[in-house]
Design a protein around this motif. Sequence first.
Motif, PDB file in Angstrom:
ATOM      1  N   ASN A 146       1.535   5.492  23.455  1.00 40.74           N
ATOM      2  CA  ASN A 146       1.766   4.634  22.668  1.00 40.74           C
ATOM      3  C   ASN A 146       2.734   5.334  21.443  1.00 40.74           C
ATOM      4  OD1 ASN A 146       0.002   2.791  23.811  1.00 40.74           O
ATOM      5  ND2 ASN A 146      -1.443   3.052  22.037  1.00 40.74           N
ATOM      6  N   PHE A 147       3.474   4.249  20.663  1.00 40.20           N
ATOM      7  CA  PHE A 147       4.054   4.755  19.627  1.00 40.20           C
ATOM      8  C   PHE A 147       3.261   5.167  18.266  1.00 40.20           C
ATOM      9  CE2 PHE A 147       7.457   1.700  21.319  1.00 40.20           C
ATOM     10  CZ  PHE A 147       7.860   2.486  22.456  1.00 40.20           C
ATOM     11  N   SER A 148       3.618   6.115  17.475  1.00 39.31           N
ATOM     12  CA  SER A 148       3.125   6.140  16.287  1.00 39.31           C
ATOM     13  C   SER A 148       3.264   5.179  15.249  1.00 39.31           C
ATOM     14  CB  SER A 148       3.432   7.403  15.418  1.00 39.31           C
ATOM     15  OG  SER A 148       2.962   7.756  14.310  1.00 39.31           O
ATOM     16  N   GLU A 149       2.542   4.456  14.591  1.00 46.97           N
ATOM     17  CA  GLU A 149       2.655   3.273  13.994  1.00 46.97           C
ATOM     18  C   GLU A 149       3.161   3.748  12.465  1.00 46.97           C
ATOM     19  OE1 GLU A 149       0.564  -0.834  12.425  1.00 46.97           O
ATOM     20  OE2 GLU A 149       0.013  -0.356  14.397  1.00 46.97           O
ATOM     21  N   LEU A 150       4.330   3.500  11.850  1.00 44.11           N
ATOM     22  CA  LEU A 150       4.478   3.889  10.717  1.00 44.11           C
ATOM     23  C   LEU A 150       4.316   2.922   9.850  1.00 44.11           C
ATOM     24  CD1 LEU A 150       8.189   5.110  11.537  1.00 44.11           C
ATOM     25  CD2 LEU A 150       6.004   6.191  11.606  1.00 44.11           C
ATOM     26  N   THR A 151       3.812   3.392   8.522  1.00 45.07           N
ATOM     27  CA  THR A 151       3.670   2.614   7.394  1.00 45.07           C
ATOM     28  C   THR A 151       4.821   1.411   7.187  1.00 45.07           C
ATOM     29  OG1 THR A 151       2.663   2.597   5.029  1.00 45.07           O
ATOM     30  CG2 THR A 151       4.487   4.206   5.600  1.00 45.07           C
ATOM     31  N   SER A 152       4.692   0.381   6.544  1.00 46.10           N
ATOM     32  CA  SER A 152       5.590  -0.522   6.395  1.00 46.10           C
ATOM     33  C   SER A 152       6.125  -0.426   4.761  1.00 46.10           C
ATOM     34  CB  SER A 152       4.903  -1.994   6.717  1.00 46.10           C
ATOM     35  OG  SER A 152       4.314  -2.666   5.770  1.00 46.10           O
ATOM     36  N   ALA A 153       7.014  -1.423   4.702  1.00 42.59           N
ATOM     37  CA  ALA A 153       7.665  -1.409   3.139  1.00 42.59           C
ATOM     38  C   ALA A 153       6.783  -2.188   2.430  1.00 42.59           C
ATOM     39  CB  ALA A 153       9.119  -1.617   3.189  1.00 42.59           C
ATOM     40  N   LEU A 154       6.103  -3.059   2.799  1.00 40.69           N
ATOM     41  CA  LEU A 154       5.121  -3.867   2.383  1.00 40.69           C
ATOM     42  C   LEU A 154       3.829  -3.279   2.027  1.00 40.69           C
ATOM     43  CD1 LEU A 154       5.837  -7.221   4.402  1.00 40.69           C
ATOM     44  CD2 LEU A 154       6.753  -6.551   2.087  1.00 40.69           C
ATOM     45  N   SER A 155       3.430  -2.165   2.690  1.00 43.48           N
ATOM     46  CA  SER A 155       2.312  -1.427   2.095  1.00 43.48           C
ATOM     47  C   SER A 155       2.203  -1.098   0.740  1.00 43.48           C
ATOM     48  CB  SER A 155       2.021  -0.091   3.234  1.00 43.48           C
ATOM     49  OG  SER A 155       2.016  -0.691   4.443  1.00 43.48           O
ATOM     50  N   ALA A 156       0.963  -1.145   0.259  1.00 40.96           N
ATOM     51  CA  ALA A 156       0.734  -0.567  -1.075  1.00 40.96           C
ATOM     52  C   ALA A 156       0.813   1.156  -1.182  1.00 40.96           C
ATOM     53  CB  ALA A 156      -0.743  -1.007  -1.574  1.00 40.96           C
ATOM     54  N   PRO A 157       1.428   1.565  -2.267  1.00 36.33           N
ATOM     55  CA  PRO A 157       1.476   2.885  -2.411  1.00 36.33           C
ATOM     56  C   PRO A 157       0.135   3.590  -2.230  1.00 36.33           C
ATOM     57  CG  PRO A 157       2.666   2.024  -4.246  1.00 36.33           C
ATOM     58  CD  PRO A 157       1.900   0.821  -3.396  1.00 36.33           C
ATOM     59  N   LEU A 158       0.058   4.709  -1.784  1.00 37.19           N
ATOM     60  CA  LEU A 158      -1.291   5.300  -1.343  1.00 37.19           C
ATOM     61  C   LEU A 158      -1.680   5.578  -2.870  1.00 37.19           C
ATOM     62  CD1 LEU A 158      -0.477   7.948   1.419  1.00 37.19           C
ATOM     63  CD2 LEU A 158      -1.826   6.185   1.556  1.00 37.19           C
ATOM     64  N   ALA A 159      -2.991   5.508  -3.017  1.00 34.78           N
ATOM     65  CA  ALA A 159      -3.648   5.882  -4.411  1.00 34.78           C
ATOM     66  C   ALA A 159      -4.144   7.187  -4.235  1.00 34.78           C
ATOM     67  CB  ALA A 159      -4.928   4.902  -4.423  1.00 34.78           C
ATOM     68  N   GLU A 160      -4.257   7.872  -5.400  1.00 34.60           N
ATOM     69  CA  GLU A 160      -4.862   9.255  -5.520  1.00 34.60           C
ATOM     70  C   GLU A 160      -6.334   9.299  -4.957  1.00 34.60           C
ATOM     71  OE1 GLU A 160      -4.695  11.127  -9.158  1.00 34.60           O
ATOM     72  OE2 GLU A 160      -2.557  10.644  -9.492  1.00 34.60           O
ATOM     73  N   LYS A 161      -6.584  10.200  -4.418  1.00 46.06           N
ATOM     74  CA  LYS A 161      -7.860  10.519  -3.575  1.00 46.06           C
ATOM     75  C   LYS A 161      -7.976   9.765  -2.264  1.00 46.06           C
ATOM     76  CE  LYS A 161     -10.402  12.021  -7.738  1.00 46.06           C
ATOM     77  NZ  LYS A 161     -11.608  11.786  -8.586  1.00 46.06           N
ATOM     78  N   THR A 162      -7.214   8.908  -1.837  1.00 48.38           N
ATOM     79  CA  THR A 162      -7.180   8.330  -0.574  1.00 48.38           C
ATOM     80  C   THR A 162      -7.352   9.638   0.466  1.00 48.38           C
ATOM     81  OG1 THR A 162      -5.602   6.353  -1.140  1.00 48.38           O
ATOM     82  CG2 THR A 162      -5.720   6.993   1.152  1.00 48.38           C
ATOM     83  N   LEU A 163      -8.162   9.309   1.512  1.00 47.31           N
ATOM     84  CA  LEU A 163      -8.420  10.579   2.449  1.00 47.31           C
ATOM     85  C   LEU A 163      -7.421  10.048   3.631  1.00 47.31           C
ATOM     86  CD1 LEU A 163     -12.146  10.738   2.368  1.00 47.31           C
ATOM     87  CD2 LEU A 163     -10.569  12.139   0.945  1.00 47.31           C
TER      88      LEU A 163
END
Length: 276
Positions: A146-163
């Motif tokens: 499979n292809f690695s699924e890249l984050t999209s431009a519509l995704s919310a920014p990663l919050a601090e402490k996200t694992l």
Amino acid sequence: MLLAASISLLAACSKDDGGKTPSPSESNLMARNIVGGTEASDDFQKKNGLVALIIQKENTQGICTGTLISKKIILTAAHCLDSSTSPVKSIAVIFTQSVAQANRENVRFGVHGRVHELYGTSFGGQGAWNDIALIKLDQDAPADFNFSELTSALSAPLAEKTLLVQAGFGRTEASRTPASGTTGTLKHVDGIEVLGIVNDGKELLLKEDGKGSCNGDSGGPAFVSSPNGKLIQVGINSRGNDKDTCIGEGVFTNVAAHLDWIKRNSDLLMAAVEPK
């Protein structure tokens, strides 16, 4: 608009590296098998498009990690393709969990590459390294990857402490030197905490507290788990903030900030004429 410079890569792989290993300085740059990780399954590798890169330079041979993002395009770190001190002679792209299992059926070769045009402009200063590159394969990747699924431009920014989850083919010891014999097997580790989004949003700062990426994991992914359990690639392994060990803070190129570059340069690579 400036475009990244193209580099041509020989579609061949040295059969014998003469026993050479990357120098300590090169190993430190290619820093980043996952320390404290678990050996990845065949299913994990194929679902997420993970590959090993054996990079033969004029005087050294090194290992990096990459992800398959289309049938012929690999996403990795720019410093893996850096030819400023030693020209790249060949890149073998290995579609197995262990480099030792490489054979004619599961190896492809790089024929063109593109390095970010601003890579290296902030060395020793402030700002992002723009540590991102693409490799075009000489033939399609194996059909069961499979292809690695890249984050999209519509995704919310990663919050601090996200694992996050990291994966790579690098060394398993925390120390960066001396050269290690533990590289070459795909491992992954979870529970890597986001400390922040830095350098004008172009990079992610991650807490690698006793576990995380090391030499040979360069160019490998950082994934966030989506609500349905699918892994989404949000980062590309760039470097660590400690020159001696791999278990401090890790800096990853922020995929979300480079989506336009990835799309534009993937198209350019696919249009490139193959070397004869």
